[in-house]
Design a protein around this motif. Structure first.
Motif, PDB file in Angstrom:
ATOM      1  N   GLY A 155     -12.671 -81.535  12.833  1.00  6.69           N
ATOM      2  CA  GLY A 155     -11.888 -80.379  12.282  1.00  6.69           C
ATOM      3  C   GLY A 155     -10.789 -79.980  13.138  1.00  6.69           C
ATOM      4  O   GLY A 155     -10.228 -80.757  14.007  1.00  6.69           O
ATOM      5  N   LEU A 156     -10.109 -78.778  12.729  1.00  9.65           N
ATOM      6  CA  LEU A 156      -8.993 -78.512  13.324  1.00  9.65           C
ATOM      7  C   LEU A 156      -9.073 -78.157  14.968  1.00  9.65           C
ATOM      8  O   LEU A 156     -10.046 -77.415  15.266  1.00  9.65           O
ATOM      9  CB  LEU A 156      -8.460 -77.054  12.740  1.00  9.65           C
ATOM     10  CG  LEU A 156      -7.372 -76.258  13.070  1.00  9.65           C
ATOM     11  CD1 LEU A 156      -5.955 -77.077  13.238  1.00  9.65           C
ATOM     12  CD2 LEU A 156      -7.299 -74.783  12.483  1.00  9.65           C
ATOM     13  N   ALA A 157      -8.076 -78.560  15.728  1.00 13.65           N
ATOM     14  CA  ALA A 157      -7.897 -78.366  17.050  1.00 13.65           C
ATOM     15  C   ALA A 157      -6.384 -78.032  17.718  1.00 13.65           C
ATOM     16  O   ALA A 157      -5.817 -78.858  17.910  1.00 13.65           O
ATOM     17  CB  ALA A 157      -8.730 -79.773  17.835  1.00 13.65           C
ATOM     18  N   GLY A 158      -6.261 -76.702  17.233  1.00 16.50           N
ATOM     19  CA  GLY A 158      -4.982 -76.240  17.656  1.00 16.50           C
ATOM     20  C   GLY A 158      -4.770 -74.859  17.677  1.00 16.50           C
ATOM     21  O   GLY A 158      -5.828 -74.162  17.382  1.00 16.50           O
ATOM     22  N   GLN A 159      -3.533 -74.397  17.859  1.00 10.98           N
ATOM     23  CA  GLN A 159      -3.122 -73.033  18.237  1.00 10.98           C
ATOM     24  C   GLN A 159      -2.372 -72.453  16.961  1.00 10.98           C
ATOM     25  O   GLN A 159      -1.407 -72.904  16.517  1.00 10.98           O
ATOM     26  CB  GLN A 159      -2.467 -72.982  19.497  1.00 10.98           C
ATOM     27  CG  GLN A 159      -3.042 -73.046  20.561  1.00 10.98           C
ATOM     28  CD  GLN A 159      -2.306 -72.931  21.862  1.00 10.98           C
ATOM     29  OE1 GLN A 159      -0.951 -72.874  22.034  1.00 10.98           O
ATOM     30  NE2 GLN A 159      -2.984 -72.412  22.845  1.00 10.98           N
ATOM     31  N   PHE A 160      -3.159 -71.296  16.216  1.00  8.20           N
ATOM     32  CA  PHE A 160      -2.296 -70.684  15.381  1.00  8.20           C
ATOM     33  C   PHE A 160      -1.374 -69.534  16.001  1.00  8.20           C
ATOM     34  O   PHE A 160      -1.871 -68.690  16.896  1.00  8.20           O
ATOM     35  CB  PHE A 160      -3.331 -70.244  14.302  1.00  8.20           C
ATOM     36  CG  PHE A 160      -2.600 -69.146  13.207  1.00  8.20           C
ATOM     37  CD1 PHE A 160      -2.181 -69.728  12.128  1.00  8.20           C
ATOM     38  CD2 PHE A 160      -2.916 -67.841  13.222  1.00  8.20           C
ATOM     39  CE1 PHE A 160      -1.642 -69.023  11.154  1.00  8.20           C
ATOM     40  CE2 PHE A 160      -2.254 -67.065  12.334  1.00  8.20           C
ATOM     41  CZ  PHE A 160      -1.881 -67.621  11.172  1.00  8.20           C
ATOM     42  N   VAL A 161      -0.147 -69.593  15.548  1.00  6.11           N
ATOM     43  CA  VAL A 161       0.588 -68.644  16.185  1.00  6.11           C
ATOM     44  C   VAL A 161       1.351 -67.614  15.283  1.00  6.11           C
ATOM     45  O   VAL A 161       1.816 -68.246  14.188  1.00  6.11           O
ATOM     46  CB  VAL A 161       1.823 -69.595  17.062  1.00  6.11           C
ATOM     47  CG1 VAL A 161       2.794 -68.773  17.511  1.00  6.11           C
ATOM     48  CG2 VAL A 161       1.142 -70.556  17.767  1.00  6.11           C
ATOM     49  N   VAL A 162       1.493 -66.493  15.620  1.00  7.17           N
ATOM     50  CA  VAL A 162       2.435 -65.585  14.976  1.00  7.17           C
ATOM     51  C   VAL A 162       3.625 -65.071  15.902  1.00  7.17           C
ATOM     52  O   VAL A 162       3.086 -64.709  17.166  1.00  7.17           O
ATOM     53  CB  VAL A 162       1.434 -64.430  14.456  1.00  7.17           C
ATOM     54  CG1 VAL A 162       2.504 -63.130  13.905  1.00  7.17           C
ATOM     55  CG2 VAL A 162       0.689 -64.693  13.406  1.00  7.17           C
ATOM     56  N   GLU A 163       4.694 -65.036  15.479  1.00  5.59           N
ATOM     57  CA  GLU A 163       5.991 -64.526  16.273  1.00  5.59           C
ATOM     58  C   GLU A 163       6.510 -63.347  15.621  1.00  5.59           C
ATOM     59  O   GLU A 163       6.477 -63.361  14.227  1.00  5.59           O
ATOM     60  CB  GLU A 163       6.767 -65.624  16.544  1.00  5.59           C
ATOM     61  CG  GLU A 163       6.214 -66.829  17.432  1.00  5.59           C
ATOM     62  CD  GLU A 163       7.516 -67.781  17.529  1.00  5.59           C
ATOM     63  OE1 GLU A 163       8.204 -67.529  16.848  1.00  5.59           O
ATOM     64  OE2 GLU A 163       7.137 -68.963  18.565  1.00  5.59           O
ATOM     65  N   TYR A 164       6.835 -62.489  16.166  1.00  6.61           N
ATOM     66  CA  TYR A 164       7.724 -61.280  15.515  1.00  6.61           C
ATOM     67  C   TYR A 164       8.538 -60.573  16.703  1.00  6.61           C
ATOM     68  O   TYR A 164       8.315 -60.600  17.836  1.00  6.61           O
ATOM     69  CB  TYR A 164       6.787 -60.278  14.726  1.00  6.61           C
ATOM     70  CG  TYR A 164       6.069 -59.252  15.673  1.00  6.61           C
ATOM     71  CD1 TYR A 164       6.448 -58.164  15.956  1.00  6.61           C
ATOM     72  CD2 TYR A 164       5.035 -59.867  16.248  1.00  6.61           C
ATOM     73  CE1 TYR A 164       5.845 -57.310  16.652  1.00  6.61           C
ATOM     74  CE2 TYR A 164       4.231 -58.844  16.941  1.00  6.61           C
ATOM     75  CZ  TYR A 164       4.468 -57.629  17.274  1.00  6.61           C
ATOM     76  OH  TYR A 164       3.624 -56.717  17.922  1.00  6.61           O
ATOM     77  N   ASP A 165       9.518 -59.835  16.231  1.00  4.49           N
ATOM     78  CA  ASP A 165      10.141 -58.798  17.094  1.00  4.49           C
ATOM     79  C   ASP A 165      10.269 -57.249  16.346  1.00  4.49           C
ATOM     80  O   ASP A 165      10.034 -57.190  15.030  1.00  4.49           O
ATOM     81  CB  ASP A 165      11.502 -59.204  17.585  1.00  4.49           C
ATOM     82  CG  ASP A 165      11.912 -58.485  18.770  1.00  4.49           C
ATOM     83  OD1 ASP A 165      11.254 -57.812  19.339  1.00  4.49           O
ATOM     84  OD2 ASP A 165      13.091 -58.720  19.183  1.00  4.49           O
ATOM     85  N   VAL A 166      10.868 -56.413  17.047  1.00  4.04           N
ATOM     86  CA  VAL A 166      11.045 -54.976  16.221  1.00  4.04           C
ATOM     87  C   VAL A 166      12.398 -54.802  16.657  1.00  4.04           C
ATOM     88  O   VAL A 166      13.174 -55.055  17.703  1.00  4.04           O
ATOM     89  CB  VAL A 166       9.923 -53.793  16.983  1.00  4.04           C
ATOM     90  CG1 VAL A 166       8.721 -54.301  16.739  1.00  4.04           C
ATOM     91  CG2 VAL A 166      10.269 -53.927  18.519  1.00  4.04           C
ATOM     92  N   GLU A 167      12.822 -53.996  15.746  1.00  2.00           N
ATOM     93  CA  GLU A 167      14.418 -53.360  16.024  1.00  2.00           C
ATOM     94  C   GLU A 167      14.213 -52.544  17.236  1.00  2.00           C
ATOM     95  O   GLU A 167      13.595 -51.641  17.572  1.00  2.00           O
ATOM     96  CB  GLU A 167      14.591 -52.370  14.587  1.00  2.00           C
ATOM     97  CG  GLU A 167      16.085 -52.164  14.378  1.00  2.00           C
ATOM     98  CD  GLU A 167      16.210 -51.317  13.019  1.00  2.00           C
ATOM     99  OE1 GLU A 167      15.936 -50.017  13.047  1.00  2.00           O
ATOM    100  OE2 GLU A 167      16.885 -51.818  12.019  1.00  2.00           O
ATOM    101  N   ARG A 168      15.565 -52.641  17.904  1.00  2.66           N
ATOM    102  CA  ARG A 168      15.771 -52.046  19.206  1.00  2.66           C
ATOM    103  C   ARG A 168      16.522 -51.027  19.301  1.00  2.66           C
ATOM    104  O   ARG A 168      17.538 -50.780  18.355  1.00  2.66           O
ATOM    105  CB  ARG A 168      16.184 -53.152  20.116  1.00  2.66           C
ATOM    106  CG  ARG A 168      15.676 -54.333  20.294  1.00  2.66           C
ATOM    107  CD  ARG A 168      14.556 -54.183  21.240  1.00  2.66           C
ATOM    108  NE  ARG A 168      13.368 -55.005  21.004  1.00  2.66           N
ATOM    109  CZ  ARG A 168      12.179 -54.859  21.503  1.00  2.66           C
ATOM    110  NH1 ARG A 168      11.761 -53.925  22.544  1.00  2.66           N
ATOM    111  NH2 ARG A 168      11.269 -55.696  21.325  1.00  2.66           N
ATOM    112  N   ASP A 169      16.013 -50.113  20.106  1.00  5.04           N
ATOM    113  CA  ASP A 169      16.908 -48.977  20.463  1.00  5.04           C
ATOM    114  C   ASP A 169      18.172 -49.343  21.123  1.00  5.04           C
ATOM    115  O   ASP A 169      17.402 -49.887  22.297  1.00  5.04           O
ATOM    116  CB  ASP A 169      16.219 -47.621  21.134  1.00  5.04           C
ATOM    117  CG  ASP A 169      16.951 -46.475  21.300  1.00  5.04           C
ATOM    118  OD1 ASP A 169      17.925 -46.617  22.209  1.00  5.04           O
ATOM    119  OD2 ASP A 169      16.488 -45.352  20.859  1.00  5.04           O
ATOM    120  N   PRO A 170      19.351 -49.158  21.157  1.00  2.00           N
ATOM    121  CA  PRO A 170      20.467 -49.910  21.808  1.00  2.00           C
ATOM    122  C   PRO A 170      20.421 -49.334  23.215  1.00  2.00           C
ATOM    123  O   PRO A 170      21.133 -49.918  24.076  1.00  2.00           O
ATOM    124  CB  PRO A 170      21.336 -49.494  20.983  1.00  2.00           C
ATOM    125  CG  PRO A 170      21.042 -48.278  20.205  1.00  2.00           C
ATOM    126  CD  PRO A 170      19.755 -48.530  19.871  1.00  2.00           C
TER     127      PRO A 170
END
Length: 792
Positions: free
Chosen positions: A265-280
């Motif tokens: 079966g599956l042998a690996g890493q499931f990845v989620v990436e994101y960022d948020v809008e920044r206060d300048p």
């Protein structure tokens, strides 16, 4: 004892959570759920046939809820024993080294068994009692920067069992995004496998994406067909849901693309990436029920000019692949330096060389000759009397010369860390005295693959001396390269000196790991960052920072008086931008997420770091960390998990993940490819009419397998004949031997007796790596590798 009585027994087991915490290192959260069928014990050591699987994983469900960068991940695994006899099922999860377990429950035969957190020493007494009854701990390891949790139980014929584990972590922003990583390695095809990630942030989401599945141990490139085909649903500006539900056919395809066996079966890493809008400007503050968290990652700032001193180990242990990878990485790092930055190139082995880029023959060695190989340590006064090459400005010509210099590196001699760091501090002090370079931010990138072996070898004295010399408050970023490096020492070196450390694992991608590390520190934006709040704010986490890098984030949390109006006037952030000290105001927003648990998590993390560097107040700091850990049910290095297990067949432990091991190494080929992650304790074929064998009964093969379970680092140094090769020579492990010789020994200035490794029950709790083993090594009959088993 009859089996009907045996089945009524419940034993308390202890899980010691070993956390190899590295500040700033990428977290790799992982999931491994495995089962193990009984092995046939009447066969050749080289080829173990395995019976058809009778305990089957029917479901794996992973739910990760991310609220304002704080992730709470719950893993649920359901198994069924299809055999007519009781069989063993194992549940194993590899956690990111920054995560804390906060809950674990088993459901066996309709009854729930919930773990609870205890103080480490108290839990150890429970554990020792279990060991005395014949149970032993299973140490296993797989992915980098991780810790593993494993528990095994008997499942009655034709019945089901379910496991539930929850762990928590604050996602770290690196290179401009947050990353949640969940590793799936069930060891078989699973009919119902799904991962659901729910993200809810206070600010607008940016660049939410699901990159290709990855192995989790080496940086990959050029592998096709690893798209997880996840469903990404952007619910609104601030929330998203990601679902990954691979069918059995898709699990096979992904396993094939990752180079694994399709049937596993599956042998690996499931990845989620994101960022948020920044206060300048000053960042955002979230408040809830008397707690607050301040996220600070300003944008649109011009990078500071920097002055970086590269101090690189070229001792003989760097010979071969490691020195080649260091050169390869440094060629790329030099290309990433910014125009008008400054740098020094320093290498060290027995002596220290500060490179003259214009004429390498005029590079300055210190000391000047190997004649002083055994001399006493040299102090800052001696170094101050020497003239070293000045720092070089980053331009095309100097970068070309630096690469030519690095190409001449040779791995020779011993390791003088103390002198190398003293020279680095001297270079920074003299360079910063030049008014032209007053605004350059000094930094040290220090890399070694070993420990101090000549002149000053006391790591504590080195730490004390360098901290005193670092009057410029220069961040030292320490890289431990390979198995033999003293990671704990290097972590303390960085913590003491305003930086963070990172371990570089031996492997084909080591050069890429080095490049990725430098990328994190390549663009400093602010220095001397201070978060200031009104006096009514209490229980603050760390609020003074030496340096802020582009793509990262600073996080401060604390408590506030709810009778006060916590608003924008409640404080500010001050920092040096390379020209002036600036003051920045922040925005305040109320939230419904659990800010209290985030505060507690961050407080415990920082107390554990502080404990490592503040010897004077270590006991008090540890007490505070323990109180918080127990109050919030966090399993940490100062607290432990006690698990109630029905019908126990093996005990439970958590082990630092083995350096550089990949998923293919989850099987021990010397013993027929049996999954190490499943636990190698044989089940018993239960029969109501016969007595159950004593649990501490071991066959020769079982004893061997237990040894590799308890000491996973052995896999990298033992050959098929059972010999290990270490710096002291080549020795037999004595897997099938019994030696009755009485040989006295000493380790760590304590007396003991030299015995075979599989004869010292206390060793597995203190020998967690090859480096630890060398400290306890002793020789038996001039041919066997022993261990000094200390006398209590």
């Amino acid at each position: 004892m009859k089996i009907k009585h045996f089945k009524l027994i419940s034993i308390l087991f202890f899980l010691a959570f070993v956390c190899a915490y590295s500040i700033g290192s990428p977290t790799e959260s992982n999931l491994v759920v495995t089962t193990l069928e009984e092995k046939n014990q009447n066969h050749n050591k080289e080829s173990f046939p395995i019976k058809p699987l009778s305990v089957k994983i029917n479901e794996i469900h992973v739910t990760s809820r991310v609220r304002n960068r704080y992730a709470v991940t719950t893993i649920q695994s359901k198994v069924k024993n299809y055999n007519h006899k009781a069989k063993q099922a194992s549940f194993s999860v590899i956690l990111p080294d920054s995560a804390f377990i906060s809950n674990f429950t088993m459901e066996i035969n309709g009854q729930n068994y919930t773990a609870y957190v205890k103080e480490k020493e108290e839990a150890k007494k429970i554990y020792d009692e279990a060991v005395a009854q014949g149970s032993s701990a299973a140490h296993v390891a797989t992915a980098r920067d991780s810790n593993r949790f494993t528990v095994s139980v008997n499942v009655e014929p034709e019945t089901k069992a379910a496991f539930y584990l929850t762990y928590e972590e604050l996602l770290k922003r690196q290179n401009g995004f947050y990353q949640l990583v969940i590793n799936l390695h069930p060891g078989e095809l699973v009919r119902n496998l799904d991962v659901v990630v729910e993200i809810a942030e206070s600010r607008k989401l940016v660049n939410v994406k699901v990159p290709p599945i990855r192995t989790g141990n080496e940086v990959q490139s050029g592998i096709n067909d690893l798209d997880p085909r996840a469903v990404l649903d952007i619910v609104n500006d601030t929330s998203a849901v990601i679902k990954f539900t691979p069918s059995e056919e898709r699990q096979k395809a992904l396993a094939h693309s990752l180079g694994m066996k399709e049937e596993e079966g599956l042998a690996g890493q499931f990845v989620v990436e994101y960022d948020v809008e920044r206060d300048p400007i000053g960042g955002e503050v979230l408040v809830q029920d008397g707690y607050f968290v301040h996220f600070f990652a300003p944008k649109d700032l011009k990078p500071l000019l920097k002055y970086i001193v590269f101090i690189l180990d070229t001792s003989s242990s760097m010979w071969g692949q490691m020195i080649r990878q260091l050169k390869e990485a440094m060629y790329e790092v030099l290309d990433q330096l910014h125009p008008n930055d400054l740098f020094h190139l320093v290498e060290f082995n027995t002596n220290v060389r500060v490179w003259n880029l214009n004429n390498y023959l005029q590079s300055v060695w210190y000391p000047t000759s190997d004649d002083v190989y055994w001399s006493e340590s040299y102090g800052p006064e001696d170094i101050a009397n020497r003239t070293f090459p000045e720092a070089y400005m980053v331009n095309g010509d100097n970068i070309k010369k630096a690469k030519e210099s690095i190409s001449k590196f040779e791995a020779v001699s011993a390791t003088d860390i103390h002198t190398a760091l003293q020279v680095g501090m001297h270079l920074i002090k003299t360079t910063k005295q030049n008014i032209k370079y007053a605004n350059h931010q000094p930094m040290v990138m220090f890399l070694t693959d070993g420990e101090p072996t000549v002149r000053e070898t006391s790591t504590q004295k080195i730490l004390n001396d360098i901290s005193k010399l670092n009057d410029q408050k220069t961040p030292i970023f320490a890289l431990s390269f390979g198995e033999a490096a003293d990671k704990n020492f290097l972590q303390k070196l960085s913590l003491n000196n305003y930086g963070f450390s990172k371990h570089i694992y031996e492997g084909a991608d080591a050069a890429l790991q080095l490049q990725d590390f430098y990328r994190q520190i390549s663009s400093p934006l602010l220095s001397n960052v201070s978060f200031k709040y009104e006096p009514s704010v209490t229980s603050l986490t760390k609020n003074e920072f030496s340096i802020h890098f582009d793509g990262s984030e600073m996080v401060v949390a604390g408590c506030y008086d709810q009778t006060e109006n916590f608003d924008e006037s409640f404080g500010n952030v001050t920092a040096w931008n390379g020209h002036d000290t600036v003051s920045m105001n922040f925005t305040v927003q109320r939230t419904v997420s659990s800010i209290e648990r985030l505060w507690a998590y961050l407080s415990v993390k920082q107390l554990l770091d502080q404990k490592e560097v503040d010897e004077e107040n270590k006991a008090l700091i540890q007490k505070k960390a323990l109180e918080l850990a127990l109050n919030y049910s966090f399993v940490t290095p100062v607290s432990s998990l006690v698990v109630v297990k029905p019908n126990a067949t093996s005990s439970v432990d958590v082990e630092n993940a083995k350096i550089g091991e990949d998923y293919s190494a989850l099987t021990d080929n010397r013993f027929g490819g049996v999954p190490l992650s499943a636990g190698l304790y044989s089940d018993f074929d239960y029969d109501e009419s016969i007595d159950v064998p004593d649990y501490n009964y071991k066959t020769t093969e079982k004893a061997s397998n237990d040894l590799f379970m308890s000491y996973p680092w052995l896999n990298s140094i033992v050959d098929k004949e059972g010999f290990i090769t270490i710096s002291k020579g080549k020795y037999k492990l004595g897997l099938n031997e019994t030696i009755s010789d009485v040989v006295q020994c000493k380790a760590n200035n304590k007396p003991g007796y030299c015995v075979l490794l599989n004869s010292c029950s206390q060793a597995y709790s203190v020998i967690l790596s090859l480096n630890d083993y060398i400290n306890y090594f002793c020789e038996l009959q001039n041919e066997y590798a022993g261990v000094c088993c200390l006398i209590d």
